[in-house]
Structure formats: C-alpha cells, structure tokens
Write a protein that holds these residues in place. Structure first.
Motif, PDB file in Angstrom:
ATOM      1  N   TYR A   1      73.852   2.070 -77.061  1.00 52.28           N
ATOM      2  CA  TYR A   1      74.304   1.503 -75.751  1.00 52.28           C
ATOM      3  C   TYR A   1      73.748   0.053 -75.964  1.00 52.28           C
ATOM      4  O   TYR A   1      74.021  -0.718 -74.579  1.00 52.28           O
ATOM      5  CB  TYR A   1      73.788   2.415 -74.726  1.00 52.28           C
TER       6      TYR A   1
ATOM      7  N   GLU B   1      72.424  15.208 -69.266  1.00 47.10           N
ATOM      8  CA  GLU B   1      73.334  14.645 -70.301  1.00 47.10           C
ATOM      9  C   GLU B   1      73.294  12.953 -69.808  1.00 47.10           C
ATOM     10  O   GLU B   1      72.882  12.079 -70.246  1.00 47.10           O
ATOM     11  CB  GLU B   1      73.849  14.964 -71.344  1.00 47.10           C
TER      12      GLU B   1
ATOM     13  N   ALA C   1      70.546  -1.730 -66.108  1.00 49.15           N
ATOM     14  CA  ALA C   1      71.216  -0.733 -67.775  1.00 49.15           C
ATOM     15  C   ALA C   1      70.960  -0.846 -68.565  1.00 49.15           C
ATOM     16  O   ALA C   1      70.034  -0.347 -69.199  1.00 49.15           O
ATOM     17  CB  ALA C   1      72.832   0.651 -67.111  1.00 49.15           C
TER      18      ALA C   1
ATOM     19  N   PRO D   1      71.155   7.978 -62.241  1.00 46.29           N
ATOM     20  CA  PRO D   1      70.524   8.338 -62.954  1.00 46.29           C
ATOM     21  C   PRO D   1      69.210   9.459 -62.662  1.00 46.29           C
ATOM     22  O   PRO D   1      68.613  10.066 -63.141  1.00 46.29           O
ATOM     23  CB  PRO D   1      69.484   7.089 -63.338  1.00 46.29           C
TER      24      PRO D   1
ATOM     25  N   LEU E   1      69.519  15.290 -76.735  1.00 40.62           N
ATOM     26  CA  LEU E   1      70.869  16.402 -76.621  1.00 40.62           C
ATOM     27  C   LEU E   1      70.938  17.578 -77.187  1.00 40.62           C
ATOM     28  O   LEU E   1      70.518  17.740 -78.494  1.00 40.62           O
ATOM     29  CB  LEU E   1      71.725  15.279 -76.904  1.00 40.62           C
TER      30      LEU E   1
ATOM     31  N   ARG F   1      67.421  -1.315 -68.657  1.00 39.52           N
ATOM     32  CA  ARG F   1      66.790   0.041 -69.026  1.00 39.52           C
ATOM     33  C   ARG F   1      66.779  -0.143 -70.979  1.00 39.52           C
ATOM     34  O   ARG F   1      65.510   0.738 -71.548  1.00 39.52           O
ATOM     35  CB  ARG F   1      67.116   1.294 -68.502  1.00 39.52           C
ATOM     36  N   ASN F   2      67.401  -0.459 -71.011  1.00 39.12           N
ATOM     37  CA  ASN F   2      68.172  -0.615 -72.498  1.00 39.12           C
ATOM     38  C   ASN F   2      67.545  -0.980 -73.223  1.00 39.12           C
ATOM     39  O   ASN F   2      66.788  -0.425 -74.731  1.00 39.12           O
ATOM     40  CB  ASN F   2      69.753  -0.488 -72.871  1.00 39.12           C
TER      41      ASN F   2
ATOM     42  N   LEU G   1      65.267   3.144 -62.371  1.00 42.62           N
ATOM     43  CA  LEU G   1      65.653   4.016 -62.170  1.00 42.62           C
ATOM     44  C   LEU G   1      66.452   4.354 -60.776  1.00 42.62           C
ATOM     45  O   LEU G   1      67.419   4.484 -60.086  1.00 42.62           O
ATOM     46  CB  LEU G   1      65.437   5.407 -62.803  1.00 42.62           C
TER      47      LEU G   1
ATOM     48  N   LEU H   1      70.335  11.002 -68.625  1.00 39.71           N
ATOM     49  CA  LEU H   1      69.535  11.158 -69.790  1.00 39.71           C
ATOM     50  C   LEU H   1      70.084   9.098 -70.221  1.00 39.71           C
ATOM     51  O   LEU H   1      69.481   8.651 -70.597  1.00 39.71           O
ATOM     52  CB  LEU H   1      69.692  11.790 -70.871  1.00 39.71           C
ATOM     53  N   ARG H   2      71.810   9.689 -70.351  1.00 40.70           N
ATOM     54  CA  ARG H   2      71.941   8.464 -71.117  1.00 40.70           C
ATOM     55  C   ARG H   2      72.196   7.016 -70.580  1.00 40.70           C
ATOM     56  O   ARG H   2      72.242   6.091 -71.318  1.00 40.70           O
ATOM     57  CB  ARG H   2      74.036   8.360 -70.989  1.00 40.70           C
ATOM     58  N   MET H   3      72.737   7.530 -68.994  1.00 41.14           N
ATOM     59  CA  MET H   3      72.020   6.342 -67.945  1.00 41.14           C
ATOM     60  C   MET H   3      70.389   5.699 -68.046  1.00 41.14           C
ATOM     61  O   MET H   3      70.015   4.948 -67.771  1.00 41.14           O
ATOM     62  CB  MET H   3      72.316   6.485 -66.417  1.00 41.14           C
ATOM     63  N   SER H   4      69.969   6.523 -68.612  1.00 39.10           N
ATOM     64  CA  SER H   4      68.468   6.134 -68.144  1.00 39.10           C
ATOM     65  C   SER H   4      67.798   5.310 -69.314  1.00 39.10           C
ATOM     66  O   SER H   4      66.381   4.559 -69.586  1.00 39.10           O
ATOM     67  CB  SER H   4      67.695   7.983 -67.893  1.00 39.10           C
ATOM     68  N   ILE H   5      68.610   5.533 -70.725  1.00 37.62           N
ATOM     69  CA  ILE H   5      68.642   5.068 -71.908  1.00 37.62           C
ATOM     70  C   ILE H   5      69.417   3.623 -72.496  1.00 37.62           C
ATOM     71  O   ILE H   5      69.286   3.167 -73.470  1.00 37.62           O
ATOM     72  CB  ILE H   5      68.434   5.702 -73.376  1.00 37.62           C
ATOM     73  N   GLY H   6      70.422   3.222 -70.892  1.00 40.25           N
ATOM     74  CA  GLY H   6      70.539   2.531 -70.977  1.00 40.25           C
ATOM     75  C   GLY H   6      72.335   2.871 -71.260  1.00 40.25           C
ATOM     76  O   GLY H   6      72.923   1.316 -70.752  1.00 40.25           O
ATOM     77  N   GLY H   7      72.457   3.826 -71.000  1.00 38.84           N
ATOM     78  CA  GLY H   7      74.563   3.595 -70.564  1.00 38.84           C
ATOM     79  C   GLY H   7      74.871   3.201 -68.929  1.00 38.84           C
ATOM     80  O   GLY H   7      74.183   3.859 -68.321  1.00 38.84           O
ATOM     81  N   ARG H   8      76.081   2.748 -69.213  1.00 38.48           N
ATOM     82  CA  ARG H   8      76.131   2.164 -67.653  1.00 38.48           C
ATOM     83  C   ARG H   8      77.217   2.837 -66.897  1.00 38.48           C
ATOM     84  O   ARG H   8      77.780   3.888 -67.347  1.00 38.48           O
ATOM     85  CB  ARG H   8      76.938   0.432 -68.212  1.00 38.48           C
TER      86      ARG H   8
ATOM     87  N   PHE I   1      62.039   6.089 -72.580  1.00 39.66           N
ATOM     88  CA  PHE I   1      61.709   6.687 -71.770  1.00 39.66           C
ATOM     89  C   PHE I   1      61.214   8.616 -72.455  1.00 39.66           C
ATOM     90  O   PHE I   1      61.621   8.705 -73.486  1.00 39.66           O
ATOM     91  CB  PHE I   1      62.945   6.917 -70.573  1.00 39.66           C
TER      92      PHE I   1
END
Lengths: 252, 406
Positions: free
Chosen positions: A114, B313, A82, B399, A99, A85-86, A58, B316-323, A91
């Motif tokens: 993603y 949010e 990114a 992020p 959410l 990370r995916n 990050l 979070l989306r970025m940390s789980i792989g959202g670009r 995490f």
C-alpha cells in the motif's frame, strides 16, 4: 528534549447506542515522546481500547486535539488517514491477524503493497530485514498455521516494523500467549525499544505492564494516574528465572 | 497497490476456494456457452437460408403484376393482365443493367405417362430462363427458337416429375407424356436442385416454351411474370430502377399513376427472410442471456460471502494503510477475474456445443466474431456490475468494526 510523537489535549469520544450516549473518553490529556515504552492499563470499559483505536487513527474523536508526529489527525481525509497509518504506524493485534495460507514473508510485505513508492525488490529486502530483526530468519516461507503462537506474533511485529513507523501500537499483544512466550515477546519489544522505537501497548496484566517505562491507567474514560516505572522488569532476566521448557517443540 | 499485485491477490483468494470459484464460474460458463451456441445456430441457419436463396438464380430480379383493385375488390396478383411479352422485349432492348430476361407463364395440371399420373406446375419460359434460374440440363436439350415460335409441344421435366412418372433412374428423353390431355415430347431433364430455403421442392415442375403454355395450356395472351438477371449483385438496385422506368414507359403510365407491376430483387427477398431468422436468433440469444444474468447474480452472491468471510482481512488491510479504493479494487478484480475466466471457458464450451449441435441437427452453425466479442463484453460488464456492490460494501467498512468482526 525528544520529539513528541503523541500529543492529545482534552480528547473526548462519545458513542451512540440507540438512544443512549456512552461517554467512552471524557477528556484525555496525553503526551508521549519518542523512545518511550508506554503501557495503557485499565479494566474493561475503562476506555483503553477506544483510546488505542484513536491513537491508531482507526477512529476519530468526538472532540479534542490529536497530533501524531506533528500531524493534526482530525483534519485529514479518509484516504490521507489511511496513508498516515501506512507511513507512521505499526499495529500488533491480540489475535495476530495474519493472512492465512500466506507465507510469513508475504504477510510482512503486506503494508509495503500500500506504499506505492516501494519497488518489489525493495519490498522483499525490507521484509527479510524485519523478519531477521524478530528472529525468524529461518521461517520466512512458513505459513501461519505452521508457526507457533509466539512465532506468529513475531511475524505480526515484523509486519508492524517493515514500514519503519514512528509508533508501534499493540493491542493486548500477549493476550493469546502463554507466560513464557509472553515474556519472549516483551523481550523483543524491549530490545526494539532499546533501539529507539516508540511503543504503546494495551494490557490488563500488571506484570506485563511492568516491562514498560511508563504506565497510564484508565478508569471510567479518564486517566486515573500515570506511573513512571521505577523498578522496571527486563524480560531477558525474567526469562532466566523461568524453568526451562521443551523449546524444541516447534522446531521442524 | 498496482494491478499485478491486485491480480495476484485475487488469484490467490480464488484458489483458496477452488470448488466455490469453479461453481460460481460454472454459472457464467453455462450462460456464455448457451449464448454463443444459440447465436451460432441462429447465424448458421440464416446463412444456409441465404445461400439457398441465392442459388435460386443469378442476381435475380422478378417482375410481377401489381395487385389490382377495382371498386375495393382485390382481384389478386395473378388476375392482373398487366404484363405482356412486349415488356420482355422492351427490357431486353432498353435495360442496360439486365443481361437476360425471360417471361413466365404458369399453368397447373395433371400430367400422365402410361398408367402413372401426377399433379405439377408447368412454367412457360424462354431459353434464357435456365441461366437466370441457374438450372442445368441433366440429359437432353433446351427448346430452340423455332419450337418457341411454332408453339411446339415439347417440354423439360424436373427430377421429381421424372421420379413420379417414370420411376427413379429412367431417362425419359424422347417419350411423349400428356399434359392436360395434350401430348408433349420430353426433350430434356433438369438437374436436381433440391428443396428451396422455404422447403419447396424445386424439382417438381415442368418447363416448356412460353408460347406453348400461353396458347395451348393457359389460353391467355398475357404473361404471369418476368425473370431477369442483373449485371451484378451491386447493380441490382440500379437495375430495378431501370426496369421500372422501362415498364412505366411501355405501359404508358402517367406520372400520377401507380405502377401496375412490382419489381423485386433476390437481395430484397433474402433481406426479408433474414429479418425473420434474425428475430429468431435474438430470441434464442435473449433466453440464453437470462442464464448469463443468473450467473452474474451467482457472482454477486459469492462476492458477498467472500466479503463477509474476509471482514477481518479487510480490517487488517485498512489498518496497515489500505484505502477504501484499494479494497474496492481488490474485490472488483476478483469478481472480474471470475466472470472473465468463466467467459473464456464459456466461449470454448459454446463453440463445442455449436459443433455438436450442428452435427446432430445436420445444419450449419457459425460463430461470428461479434458474438464472441459480445459475450466477452457482457462478462466484463457482469463482473463490474455484480462485483461493484459487494466491493463497495467492503470498502465502506469501518476498520475498527472490521477488525473486531467475529
């Protein structure tokens, strides 16, 4: 010898706050192998959170090398990071970060959205399996506000598992939970670790750190010492020693 | 992240704040509705004017004497004596694209019957005039050739003149009225034609043989204009050219000399009126467009709020792989959903407003496909334009900062 998941050499991180430069990390060498269960400890300001951010891709180090599962993270573009990370990381946060008004199942599915290669059918199957693995098979369609703190953290752990990552990173995973629930979460982590998951977590509670196989203690941006835990605690056994509470509280 | 999922996320996010989404959309709805309604009203009035103007005559072509200047003094069109009856004959004989032609000789004067009198226009014409101007006879008949040749004192009255002299519902055929103190026999009454597009009463007139008006009332030997019918609307341009040629020849104009007459077609007249109504339509549309712009700013505002409120949010989306682009798309889809949904409702409301306004103002309204397409396109552009900046802000978040955001 096991695969090396994390390999860090002479890693430094500086922050610029106005005119002042803060040296958050001043030369870290760290190596974590597959199947390890590592607790990062340290007082606040010791650099442990900065370390976790860098481990989680990050944040980028100012200097030094970081290889995650053989990939040199520093050379990657933003989008590639990114993707990394995916694919390779999971995490778990102190505040769960689910959410709101979204079912447990959909929360767990989120990382797979993603990942373009996963079909919607596959996505659902994987999410269901992850929720079953954390013992929430019966709570799939509950909203976060209908779940207890421990259950919410289990959803978060299921979310971190769903992409089958090489490493799970947890930032104070038990920080918002009571003792009993904390132990239950650690029990879950230990059972995942037993199945071969590599887990790194940050905590400042010494008794939570004793569930790990290794402790890394940070101080002033450096690793002060590393302990291999000789008398490792097993959460399942610790839980037996706790007085039985009214655990039906959240059963609806 | 594919489009279907982006849409699902956006719809869910909007449903989480139903009231807020609705109020934001309301800005767009009002904007689009007013654009649609204004354009509909403008288009409607344009069409009704055009329609009325085409009812002036069938493929009408008008020939007027040109402005004459002598030593810088403009003597005005009516003082020109350029047109003669021989021109009408020439056009009838030589112009192939003209089906009918009638001279007009204008006179104004007091008309008296019994103890009533009125001021009106008297047009001296030939029989063809009725067909050319699409006039119909209600009762009586049109004058014949003999009467024209003998400058007979016969006339046909418009409805307004009948009402003024005889009162409503009276048939004046057979009576004698006095025009400028000369006795005329009323041989017919024209059918009601109503107001012209420019608000002129088309029934306030008397028609009589052109010879009678020319000699007995106006005492001139020229004519004031020629009204012609072209073969068809499409041929009116060709007809104008032909008529010009014929008249230049009969007037013996040299190549260098300017025309001493003007030829206008109905379509040209309609065009010039349309220009005016178009300007009005655009002006109304532009004012309505401003409210649409304000609606767009509303979207931008709410998207900023949405981005700020969902910073964690986003983290979070970025940390789980959202670009970055995934986040950008997510918010863009949301703002476009707002503006396009607002646009659809706006079009519906605009349609209703146009209907109601049309009924209340007793005028026609017309919604063109273009205005609907335009409104929808503008909504699309607004969604992208005003959504872009907040979405960009979201996608540029770091992020770690986003995750820590309180």
């Amino acid at each position: 010898m096991n695969n090396i998941i994390i390999e860090i050499q002479n890693l430094k991180k500086d922050y610029h706050v106005g005119e002042v430069t803060v040296h958050a990390l001043r030369g870290i060498d760290l190596r974590i192998e597959e199947g390890e269960f590592v607790a990062i400890m340290g007082v606040s300001g010791s650099g442990k959170s900065t370390m976790l951010n860098i481990l989680g891709c990050l944040d980028k180090p100012t200097q030094g090398k970081y290889k995650l599962d053989g990939v040199d993270v520093n050379t990657l573009s933003k989008d590639a990071t990114a993707r990394l990370r995916n694919k390779k990381l999971g995490f778990v946060f102190q505040a769960f970060n689910l959410l709101p008004r979204t079912t447990a199942l959909e929360n767990v599915e989120l990382p797979l959205f993603y990942n373009g290669k996963v079909s919607s059918k596959e996505r659902k199957e994987k999410a269901v399996r992850a929720l079953e693995a954390v013992g929430l098979a019966g709570r799939m369609n509950h909203m976060p506000n209908q779940l207890s703190g421990g259950q919410q953290q289990r959803v978060a752990i299921a979310r971190s598992l769903v992409n089958d990552p090489v490493l799970i990173l947890a930032d104070e995973p038990t920080g918002n939970l009571d003792t009993r629930t904390s132990f239950e979460i650690m029990e879950l982590f230990q059972s995942l670790n037993d199945k071969g998951r590599t887990i790194v977590y940050v905590t400042h509670e010494p008794d939570i750190a004793r569930f790990a196989t290794r402790n890394v203690i940070f101080r002033d941006g450096k690793i002060q010492r590393e302990n291999i835990i000789s008398e490792r605690l097993y959460a399942t056994e610790v839980l037996k020693t706790l007085p039985v509470e009214n655990i039906e509280e959240f059963d609806i | 992240m594919n489009l279907t999922n982006l849409f699902r996320i956006a719809i869910r996010a909007l449903f989480r704040n139903k009231m807020r989404a609705f109020l934001t959309m309301l800005g767009i709805i009002i904007g689009v509705a007013s654009v649609i309604a204004m354009l509909a009203i403008g288009e409607g009035s344009k069409r009704s004017i055009t329609e009325e103007m085409s009812s002036m005559g069938s493929n009408l072509i008008m020939i007027m004497p040109n402005f004459q200047q002598r030593g810088g003094v403009n003597l005005g069109a009516s003082s020109s004596m350029a047109l003669k009856y021989s021109d009408v004959t020439a056009i009838r004989n030589e112009a192939a694209f003209i089906t009918a032609a009638s001279p007009t000789v204008n006179a104004n004067g007091q008309v008296i019957y019994g103890n009533k009198n009125t001021q009106t226009s008297i047009y001296g014409v030939s029989e063809e005039y009725l067909d050319i101007r699409k006039l119909k006879i209600a009762t009586g008949r049109i004058f014949n050739e003999t009467e024209t040749r003998s400058m007979a004192k016969v006339c046909l009255l418009g409805q307004t003149v009948v009402d003024n002299l005889f009162g409503e519902g009276v048939d004046p055929v057979g009576t004698t009225i006095r025009i400028k103190n000369l006795p005329f026999e009323v041989i017919g009454v024209l059918e009601d034609k109503g107001e012209s597009g420019m608000g002129q009463d088309q029934d306030d007139m008397i028609i009589a043989p052109y010879t009678t008006v020319q000699r007995r009332l106006a005492a001139i030997d020229y004519i004031n204009g020629i009204y012609c019918s072209a073969v068809s609307e499409e041929k009116s341009a060709a007809a104008i050219e032909e008529v010009t040629e014929v008249l230049r020849r009969t007037h013996k104009l040299k190549e260098m000399e300017e025309n001493d007459f003007r030829v206008m077609s109905q379509s040209e007249l309609i065009e010039s009126v349309s220009t005016v109504t178009n300007i009005m339509t655009y002006l109304l549309g532009a004012i309505a467009g401003i409210s649409l712009l304000v609606g767009g700013i509303g979207i931008m505002n709410i998207m900023f709020v949405s981005v700020t409120e969902r910073t964690r949010e986003i983290g979070l989306r970025m940390s789980i792989g959202g670009r970055g682009k995934d986040i950008l798309r997510q918010f863009l889809v949301e703002s476009m959903l707002l503006s396009l949904t607002g646009g659809i409702f706006g079009i519906i409301f605009g349609y209703l407003i146009a209907q109601v306004a049309g009924t209340l103002m007793n005028s026609t309204t017309f919604i063109t496909t273009q205005s609907v397409v335009l409104a929808f396109a503008v909504c699309f552009v607004i969604g992208v334009f005003f959504g872009w900046y907040p979405a960009r802000k979201a996608s540029n978040l770091k992020p770690i900062d986003a995750l820590r955001y309180e």
